[in-house]
Design an enzyme around this catalytic site. Structure first.
Site, mmCIF file in Angstrom:
data_model
loop_
_atom_site.group_PDB
_atom_site.id
_atom_site.type_symbol
_atom_site.label_atom_id
_atom_site.label_comp_id
_atom_site.label_asym_id
_atom_site.label_seq_id
_atom_site.Cartn_x
_atom_site.Cartn_y
_atom_site.Cartn_z
ATOM 1 N N GLU A 1 -6.257 -20.887 7.063
ATOM 2 C CA GLU A 1 -4.826 -21.039 7.294
ATOM 3 C C GLU A 1 -4.266 -19.702 7.769
ATOM 4 O O GLU A 1 -4.664 -18.640 7.276
ATOM 5 C CB GLU A 1 -4.163 -21.482 5.996
ATOM 6 N N LYS B 1 0.881 -30.041 6.962
ATOM 7 C CA LYS B 1 0.882 -29.701 5.543
ATOM 8 C C LYS B 1 2.132 -30.247 4.860
ATOM 9 O O LYS B 1 3.260 -30.033 5.317
ATOM 10 C CB LYS B 1 0.796 -28.181 5.392
ATOM 11 N N CYS C 1 -4.436 -25.787 1.493
ATOM 12 C CA CYS C 1 -3.980 -24.850 0.482
ATOM 13 C C CYS C 1 -3.269 -25.506 -0.699
ATOM 14 O O CYS C 1 -3.902 -26.184 -1.504
ATOM 15 C CB CYS C 1 -3.103 -23.790 1.155
#
Length: 1415
Positions: free
Chosen positions: A980, A1083, A1115
């Site tokens: 990321e 995301k 994440c």
């Protein structure tokens, strides 16, 4: 006079017009023959001009390079199918006399052969060319669906144009577009100027056909078309080929491609006295014609190679030489010594090779070293003594490429105690920064000694003696080692035959010991193995036809053993299978399998089975699928499987259930495990429960717990041997019934049972105990007779019994759950070692208690239930004759009194449908990669940068990513995951707010509605430079690429669209190995990422690959139900996870949590993190259900790391596999009961904590509704450890509900230090068990060690996780920092009225605080 042409194809074939398949010529289907001919004709015309020139110079023979007519297929995207139009059928000149130039119409589509034939005829020159042979194979049962095979082929025409020789390359080098011939051709051709042998490129390193030609045929002239890529310091083309000619005493005509940008260069005409002429040019694209005179050599005489040069080895001990070190050169670890003086003598050894050097430099130079290597280089054995210049003074630079030296040497003598015959003297000099060969006039080579008389012509780069040990000495030693066992087997087989036995079964590893016991890793095992053909396609009797295959000594021995004794022989051995045509083939070029082989009573090879379920046998490969192998005899059909296979559905139950096989031969290397896996006990029970004959042959090594063999029938043991006291093996001979196909009705009898339920609350003796790593529910048997029942999960077991004497040490128990990764249900009645509950299940061999009229039963849902009975006779474990026992599926009855005192009686059931495939040893594997990138941050600016400036900033990172992706592809990785924020870094770190970030972003289309390959169609969308780059990166390296970027989506039609007119999302994008854009995920769970927008819903994104379905999230998503758990619950078992993760002690270290998530979820988890240690971003890994395949955690340096590892190809996850099989009833422990209980904040949540005060013991602690229990033993120092529980809503930097049981080390003796970061521990733990009554289904086992002050993960081999229980069996690998069960209760994240008692509330006070949290 001879000619070589170093072909410069790159100059001839212009980009976009001439290079086959480039530019506009790339099409979806393969080129037609006519287009292929046009492409080849450009090269053929150049070859024609050069051949005419050679002829005019008087050359009698011309050699052309490999791929000289078309480029190397891999360079121009020609796979096996696309290559076909470039190939021709090439007849066999041994059976067909043909001059293509004179008779062009004899065969169809042979234009290239006609051209070459006319070239030879018209120029009166012998022509040796490399081309491709298309051979039909319809009559071959192994013929592929294409109907043909295609070979890399050398063809030779005499000076009249007659086709006189053909050679199929035998040793292919990653040439998956060609097939490997079944055997190496030994090809020669006659000329007026001598006999010539033919082989190609990689062949030069192998015994066949190379040494076969020189040694057995006496050939002293070799033509060698090649496409050679340089590898410093031993495999520079001109260096090695010259050395080969000198060391072999031959003329060697080597013609290479000239493509310097691809490292193809270097051709030469070499003689036994050195290079007659050579060409080595890395700077220009100019090819070169070489013409030189060479001697006409007669048949080689070995005495010609002998001279009077000898050497004396002066031993220098490593302990006295402070400069000795080890360094990796060409992938091999050399022992080296630094040369510190201008003259002297030095020696160095590696394994069995010792090398000596005497030398004199003409000037000081501290950058020379002398080294030795003796071992396997990849998969062929080399021995090397080398004296070489390092690039600089750093040890690690030795062996790295260098072309500069200013140091002359004088009177060098280098020698070694080489046992092999073929030793090649390599000398490499530097002339004005160019690599140069020696004229060899001042040098003298005599087998194992190389001498320089006088001063070197030019400054020295390296001088080496390079030896190939073709037939490994270890192979001869391996045969000697095996022969001792084979002779014993021979004597025993003769004895069995004399006793009338018709079949003999030999044990697993009976020919050589278990590899792990004698230090044989995968490479070291190779000399013990042999290629074993497929008896389904090849009919072979090794005893009658011993010469059909090479190096099959063991197979010949076994075949003759069967034939000479008229007995069927079932043996276990190792199969070495070449796999060069398999794209997943390892670098060794072969696979090796644990293999059972069967010979009939005439010695014919009739069956082969590759073991499917390996048990920590890392030296063997797992076959792609389980073979269902049977063989026929006059006394019935037999099935074959091996050892650990017996516990699995395939092939075991498949044979019995679907094939109806009732006779099983079972070579095994079985290690006893009390109380259910004693060899004779379990194998006898398996035969009875399955209704089969079961012939089990085990090793006899009592000191390693290998023992117990038997001949078992449906009615019990016909004969067995179980001896733990002596080292004597035993031959067992017995009669068994000839069984027809199994009928299930044959297993039914009149036995029934009634289950009497006994409630735990009424039975004061009920307890839980760990047996064979599993938590059983048990009741103690207190009376001499009675009835009792006990349940565990869905299994309820009942017992009625009568003892003949009082004995308070028996217990009755039940277990229903996963044992490691396979599901078992067990009802067991067993003797405890003593009156302590914990002794139940521990080994005991003594009992004095007889039983009468036992009946044991259970409500087993499975079909396969095995009755285990173990008795004690004078302290020896003994089986029942089974005459008094009756088994009917789920009931076992003893009628009368037991023959001997009872140790245990059990019903053992396997529920195959509930197995959890977390053992990767029987999985198909795929190589994947993740890259932890040390991102270069763009400069912080006040204003918005231009798009061009943003691209420049990102390109620095993209170029680094490109290099690592190319490296991953070269290592065989099929997929790479990038981190990321890997292109421009986390936005807050570089001051990129929402507006300033825009130039770094691109519009990313929806791959569900738009089909797009950015590399092939770069103009479809504007300003998509990064996407084009990534697409081409994937395509050019044939690798799936998973990257994280930013999506700029217009939203003018949305009433909530901001004034900017667009939304911007943190986005993962995926490209397949052709560069096609296949997946996009935005995301959903942002972590203080105010520069990105949150999508309206969490997308569930997957993509398909040939190696499984993958899910995508990012994440902070990992902590929430959507999309992470939604993906897993939908059956996805492979997750790619770009992340920018920051550590938080003690539960959120990157590698710790990600590994735990993979194990707890039963998935592959590919986590790629940023590497910015100063900001606490670090820690990446490739994780499997069994732990980390590979990980990287470095807080000290700024070096990123590419990780490449094999992971199992996991099938779709079944929800039933995730159901917990262990439930616990934790007793609430009040604070008043434990004076040491206290409360302390861990990760900003207040835990209830108890001190772990003793070296061994158990303790419990509760918080809200969660109760946690711990049993443990400490083997190390008295450091402070605590055990704690937390059950509540975590509200710091997020809001999510946690339940945690944690054992962890405090920083010091102060309560408040518990939970503060520490990386040091000296305390080892043993036999830990942590358990909790968690309410959630997702529980992740976190284990963190300290190794020399570094945070380290467990290999997870000694640990067992079964939902709400975490167990360590044995001693921890390293000192412990923490061991926890971490559970997320997703349903309570937003539940109203949650008690937050004991939770520390805090807030975010500044942007700086965000630099210490996860992104």
């Amino acid at each position: 006079m001879y000619y070589l042409y170093s072909s410069n194809i790159a100059n001839v074939l212009k980009i976009g017009s001439m290079i086959p398949g480039s530019g506009r010529l790339i099409v979806a289907s393969f080129l037609m023959k006519r287009q292929a001919l046009r492409n080849m004709m450009d090269n053929l015309q150049v070859i024609k001009a050069i051949s005419q020139k050679a002829s005019k110079k008087g050359a009698k023979l011309i050699v052309l390079p490999v791929y000289g007519i078309f480029l190397p297929a891999s360079l121009i995207g020609l796979d096996k199918t696309k290559l076909v139009p470039y190939l021709e059928f090439i007849p066999n000149p041994k059976t067909i006399s043909w001059n293509p130039c004179d008779n062009p119409g004899r065969f169809l589509d042979v234009d290239v052969q006609i051209f070459l034939s006319c070239l030879a005829k018209n120029n009166s020159i012998y022509v040796v060319a490399n081309y491709g042979d298309l051979q039909p194979c319809q009559t071959d049962p192994n013929c592929p669906s294409s109907g043909h095979l295609q070979f890399n082929t050398k063809i030779v025409y005499d000076n009249r144009g007659t086709f006189i020789a053909k050679y199929h390359k035998f040793n292919l080098y990653y040439e998956f577009h060609f097939d490997t011939p079944k055997q190496a051709d030994i090809t020669t051709f006659q000329t007026p100027f001598g006999t010539f042998g033919v082989f190609t490129c990689f062949d030069v390193l192998f015994h066949e056909p190379t040494i076969e030609l020189i040694e057995k045929q006496g050939v002293r002239n070799i033509v060698f078309p090649t496409a050679w890529i340089d590898k410093f310091p031993f495999f520079i083309s001109v260096q090695f080929h010259s050395a080969f000619a000198i060391g072999s005493g031959i003329n060697f005509l080597s013609s290479n491609l000239h493509l310097p940008s691809y490292k193809f260069h270097g051709s030469g005409i070499y003689t036994p006295n050195g290079a007659a002429k050579y060409y080595y040019n890395v700077r220009t694209d100019e090819g070169r014609l070489l013409v030189a005179d060479i001697p006409i050599l007669e048949k080689f005489s070995k005495t010609q190679k002998t001279s009077a040069v000898t050497t004396t080895y002066k031993t220098v001990s490593a302990s006295n030489d402070q400069s000795q070190f080890r360094v990796r050169i060409s992938c091999d670890q050399f022992n080296m010594v630094r040369i510190n003086n201008r003259f002297g003598n030095v020696s160095v050894c590696h394994n069995t090779l010792c090398c000596s050097l005497s030398y004199q430099m003409t000037s000081d130079d501290k950058e020379f070293t002398f080294g030795a290597f003796d071992g396997l280089h990849r998969f062929y054995y080399v021995q090397i003594c080398t004296y070489l210049k390092c690039r600089d003074s750093n040890h690690k630079s030795c062996g790295l490429f260098t072309n500069t030296s200013t140091t002359y040497f004088k009177d060098i003598e280098i020698g070694g105690n080489f046992p092999g015959t073929y030793i090649y003297p390599e000398i490499l000099l530097s002339k004005d920064g160019e690599l140069t060969l020696s004229t060899f006039q001042k040098w003298q080579h005599n087998h194992n000694v190389l001498v320089l008389n006088g001063t070197s012509e030019f400054p020295l780069l390296s001088v080496s003696l390079f030896s190939r040990v073709y037939k490994l000495l270890s192979r001869r030693q391996a045969l000697r080692n095996m022969m001792d066992n084979l002779q014993v087997i021979k004597a025993i087989s003769q004895k069995a035959s004399k006793k009338g036995a018709k079949l003999i079964v030999l044990p697993v590893y009976g020919i050589f010991l278990p590899a792990s016991l004698i230090g044989l890793d995968k490479t070291k095992l190779v000399p013990y193995l042999e290629f074993i053909p497929n008896p389904k396609t090849i009919s072979w009797n090794p005893c009658d036809n011993p010469g059909r295959f090479l190096d099959v000594d063991v197979q010949i021995f076994l075949s003759c053993l069967a034939k000479n004794n008229s007995i069927y022989v079932v043996a276990n051995y190792g199969d070495l299978q070449p796999c060069q045509t398999d794209p997943n083939c390892p670098s060794s070029g072969h696979l090796q399998f644990n293999t059972n082989i069967v010979y009939d009573n005439r010695g014919t090879f009739i069956a082969k089975y590759h073991k499917f379920n390996l048990y920590y046998e890392f030296h063997f490969d797992t076959p792609k699928q389980a073979d269902i192998t049977t063989f026929q005899t006059p006394f019935g059909t037999f099935g074959v499987f091996t050892c650990f296979d017996v516990l699995f559905h395939e092939p075991t139950i498949e044979l019995i259930e679907k094939q109806g096989v009732r006779n099983i031969v079972f070579p095994t290397a079985w290690i006893d495990k009390f109380p259910f896996f004693i060899s004779v006990q379990f194998h006898s029970a398996f035969a009875i429960g399955s209704g089969i004959n079961f012939l089990s042959s085990n090793l006899h090594l009592p000191s390693y717990k290998f023992h117990g063999s038997g001949i078992y029938t449906p009615n019990g043991a016909a004969k067995y041997y179980y001896n733990v006291r002596t080292d004597e093996g035993r031959l067992l001979v017995a009669d068994i019934p000839i069984l027809e196909k199994f009928s299930k009705t044959q297993k039914t009898s009149a036995v029934t049972t009634t289950y009497k339920t006994v409630s735990a609350s009424n039975d004061q003796s009920q307890f839980r105990v760990r047996i064979s790593r599993d938590q059983f529910n048990m009741v103690r048997i207190n009376n001499r007779f009675g009835n009792v029942s006990v349940c565990h999960n869905t299994l309820c077991c009942s017992l009625s019994y009568q003892m003949t004497s009082d004995d308070k040490e028996f217990a009755f128990g039940a277990f229903d759950g996963l044992h490691r990764f396979y599901y078992v249900q067990i009802c067991t009645y067993l003797k405890c070692r003593d009156s302590n509950h914990k002794s139940c299940g521990l080994f005991t061999n003594t009992s004095t208690t007889y039983f009468k009229d036992i009946e044991i039963g259970g409500n087993f849902p499975g079909t396969y239930i095995y009755p285990e009975i173990l008795l004690s006779k004078d302290g020896e474990l003994t089986l029942s004759t089974f005459q008094k026992w009756q088994h009917n599926h789920n009931v076992l009855v003893l009628n009368g009194t037991s023959e001997f005192p009872l140790l245990s009686v059990s019903l053992f059931s396997r529920v195959y449908s509930k197995d959890r495939a977390t053992d990767i040893s029987n999985q198909r594997m795929v190589k994947v990669s993740v890259y932890e990138h040390n991102v270069t941050l763009p400069p912080i600016v006040k204003n918005v940068v231009t798009r061009l400036e943003a691209l420049r900033n990102m390109m620095i990172n993209l170029e680094a990513i490109k290099a690592r992706t190319e490296e991953a592809s070269k290592q065989g990785a099929k997929l790479i995951v990038l981190p990321e924020y890997g292109f421009f870094g986390p936005a807050p770190l570089v001051g990129l707010d929402k507006t300033k970030l825009v130039p770094y972003l691109e519009f990313i289309p929806n791959p569900k509605t738009v089909s797009w390959n950015p590399c092939d169609n770069p103009g479809r969308f504007p300003d998509v430079d990064v996407q084009i780059f990534l697409s081409c990166l994937a395509k050019n390296n044939s690798i799936y690429v998973v990257a994280n970027y930013g999506d700029l989506q217009p939203c003018q039609n949305d009433p909530n669209c901001p004034s900017s007119g667009h939304l911007q999302f943190n986005t993962n994008i995926v490209y397949d190995n052709r560069g096609t854009f296949i997946a996009k995920y935005q995301k959903f769970n942002l972590f203080y990422e105010f520069h990105f927008d949150t999508p309206t819903l969490a997308e569930i994104i997957t993509f398909q690959t040939p190696f499984g379905t993958f899910g995508v999230f990012t994440c902070f998503d990992i902590l929430f139900h959507d999309p992470a758990i939604e993906l897993i619950e939908k059956g996805v078992r492979n997750i790619v996870f770009p992340t920018a993760w920051m550590d938080e002690f003690p539960f959120f270290f990157s590698v710790q949590f990600h590994s735990a998530f993979a194990i707890g979820s039963g998935i592959n988890f590919l986590a790629s993190n940023l590497h910015l240690p100063s900001y606490e971003f670090h820690g990446s890994g490739i994780y499997t259900p069994n732990g980390a395949a590979k990980y990287y955690y470095d807080v000290q340096t700024n070096e990123g790391r590419l990780l490449v590892a094999d992971i199992p190809v996991l099938e779709k996850f079944s929800k039933t596999q995730k159901t917990s099989t262990i439930k616990t009833t934790n007793k609430t422990v009040s604070v008043t009961d434990y004076q040491s209980q206290f409360s302390v904040p861990l990760f900003h949540d207040y835990f209830n904590i108890v001190q772990v005060n003793n070296r061994l013991g158990s303790t419990s602690v509760c918080h809200n509704k969660l109760c946690c229990s711990l049993s443990y033993q400490i083997t190390g120092n008295d450091e402070r450890f605590v055990f704690g529980a937390f059950d509540g809503l975590h509200t710091y930097a997020g809001r999510y509900y946690l339940q945690i049981c944690a054992l962890l080390k405090c920083r010091d003796s102060n309560h408040e230090s518990c939970g503060l970061f520490t990386n040091t521990s000296t305390t080892y733990f043993k036999d830990i068990a942590i358990e909790g009554n968690f309410s959630g289904a997702y529980i992740f086992p976190e284990i963190l060690f300290s190794k020399d002050g570094e945070l380290t993960l467990s290999t997870f081999q000694k640990w067992q996780h079964n939902q709400n229980v975490l167990v360590l069996n044995g001693t921890s690998e390293f000192p412990l920092l923490s061991a926890s069960l971490f559970s997320r209760v997703y349903s309570k994240d937003t539940e109203p009225g949650i008690s937050t008692t004991g939770i520390l509330k805090t807030g975010i006070s500044s942007a700086d605080d965000l630099n210490h949290k996860k992104i």
